[in-house]
Design a protein around this motif. Structure first.
Motif, short mmCIF file in Angstrom:
data_model
loop_
_atom_site.label_atom_id
_atom_site.label_comp_id
_atom_site.label_asym_id
_atom_site.label_seq_id
_atom_site.Cartn_x
_atom_site.Cartn_y
_atom_site.Cartn_z
N TYR A 127 -32.71 8.84 -4.95
CA TYR A 127 -33.92 9.87 -4.91
C TYR A 127 -35.81 9.81 -5.92
O TYR A 127 -36.42 9.49 -5.61
CB TYR A 127 -33.58 11.46 -5.24
N ARG A 128 -35.60 9.75 -7.79
CA ARG A 128 -36.23 9.62 -8.36
C ARG A 128 -37.27 8.57 -8.12
O ARG A 128 -38.44 8.48 -8.35
CB ARG A 128 -36.45 9.87 -10.09
N ALA A 129 -36.61 7.25 -8.29
CA ALA A 129 -36.72 6.21 -7.96
C ALA A 129 -38.06 5.66 -6.85
O ALA A 129 -38.63 5.22 -6.62
CB ALA A 129 -35.51 4.67 -8.74
N ALA A 130 -37.27 6.45 -5.49
CA ALA A 130 -37.80 6.24 -4.42
C ALA A 130 -38.92 6.75 -4.85
O ALA A 130 -40.27 6.76 -3.74
CB ALA A 130 -36.50 7.05 -3.40
N GLN A 131 -39.72 8.05 -5.15
CA GLN A 131 -40.42 8.69 -4.90
C GLN A 131 -41.18 8.19 -5.44
O GLN A 131 -42.24 8.26 -5.47
CB GLN A 131 -39.87 9.81 -5.63
N ARG A 132 -40.94 7.28 -6.56
CA ARG A 132 -41.76 7.00 -8.40
C ARG A 132 -42.40 5.12 -6.89
O ARG A 132 -42.86 4.81 -7.75
CB ARG A 132 -41.42 6.72 -8.89
N GLY A 133 -41.93 4.87 -5.93
CA GLY A 133 -42.14 3.50 -6.04
C GLY A 133 -41.25 1.71 -6.82
O GLY A 133 -41.33 1.31 -6.60
N GLU A 134 -40.75 2.90 -7.16
CA GLU A 134 -39.22 2.08 -8.44
C GLU A 134 -38.25 1.70 -7.63
O GLU A 134 -37.54 1.77 -6.87
CB GLU A 134 -38.64 2.50 -9.62
N ASN A 178 -21.38 15.02 -12.47
CA ASN A 178 -20.61 13.67 -12.76
C ASN A 178 -21.51 12.40 -12.00
O ASN A 178 -22.95 12.71 -11.89
CB ASN A 178 -19.53 14.06 -11.24
N ALA A 179 -21.01 11.40 -12.53
CA ALA A 179 -21.31 10.37 -12.50
C ALA A 179 -22.74 10.06 -11.02
O ALA A 179 -23.41 9.41 -10.88
CB ALA A 179 -21.20 9.08 -13.26
N MET A 180 -21.90 9.99 -10.15
CA MET A 180 -22.63 9.94 -8.85
C MET A 180 -23.35 10.95 -8.37
O MET A 180 -24.25 10.39 -8.09
CB MET A 180 -21.43 10.27 -7.55
N GLN A 181 -23.22 11.76 -9.14
CA GLN A 181 -24.49 12.72 -8.43
C GLN A 181 -25.36 12.55 -9.02
O GLN A 181 -26.90 12.48 -8.48
CB GLN A 181 -23.81 14.09 -8.78
N GLN A 182 -25.08 12.23 -10.34
CA GLN A 182 -26.50 11.46 -11.10
C GLN A 182 -27.21 10.26 -10.58
O GLN A 182 -28.52 9.89 -10.79
CB GLN A 182 -26.37 11.34 -12.80
N HIS A 183 -26.40 9.27 -10.15
CA HIS A 183 -26.85 8.29 -9.39
C HIS A 183 -28.01 8.63 -8.26
O HIS A 183 -28.89 8.25 -8.01
CB HIS A 183 -25.94 7.33 -9.18
N MET A 184 -27.01 9.68 -7.15
CA MET A 184 -27.96 9.95 -6.57
C MET A 184 -28.92 10.66 -6.94
O MET A 184 -30.56 10.39 -6.61
CB MET A 184 -27.01 11.18 -5.55
N ILE A 185 -30.25 11.53 -7.99
CA ILE A 185 -30.58 11.40 -8.81
C ILE A 185 -31.73 10.77 -9.24
O ILE A 185 -32.81 10.48 -8.27
CB ILE A 185 -30.37 13.22 -10.17
N ASP A 186 -31.06 9.88 -9.27
CA ASP A 186 -32.10 8.86 -10.27
C ASP A 186 -32.69 7.97 -8.98
O ASP A 186 -33.87 7.39 -9.05
CB ASP A 186 -31.31 8.46 -11.08
#
Length: 60
Positions: A12-19, A2-10
């Protein structure tokens, strides 16, 4: 997924990349509706109709 799960992944990715993280789902809904309403009023004025009041209501 769902949208919330996708948001959580996004997030996480932003945190890993420093964005900066993306906005939460639904946070921009009110802004989007307001911008659409403003654009509709703008188009009414360009067409020679009043930009406010009952004449600018949707469907007129």
């Amino acid at each position: 997924m769902n949208a919330m799960q996708q948001h959580m992944i996004d997030v996480y990715r932003a945190a890993q990349r420093g964005e900066t993280p993306p906005p939460r789902p639904g946070d921009l809904d009110v802004r989007t509706v307001r911008e659409a309403w403003t654009y509709r009023r703008f188009r009414a004025v360009l067409a020679g109709r009043p930009g406010d009041g009952p004449a600018a209501a949707p469907g007129n």
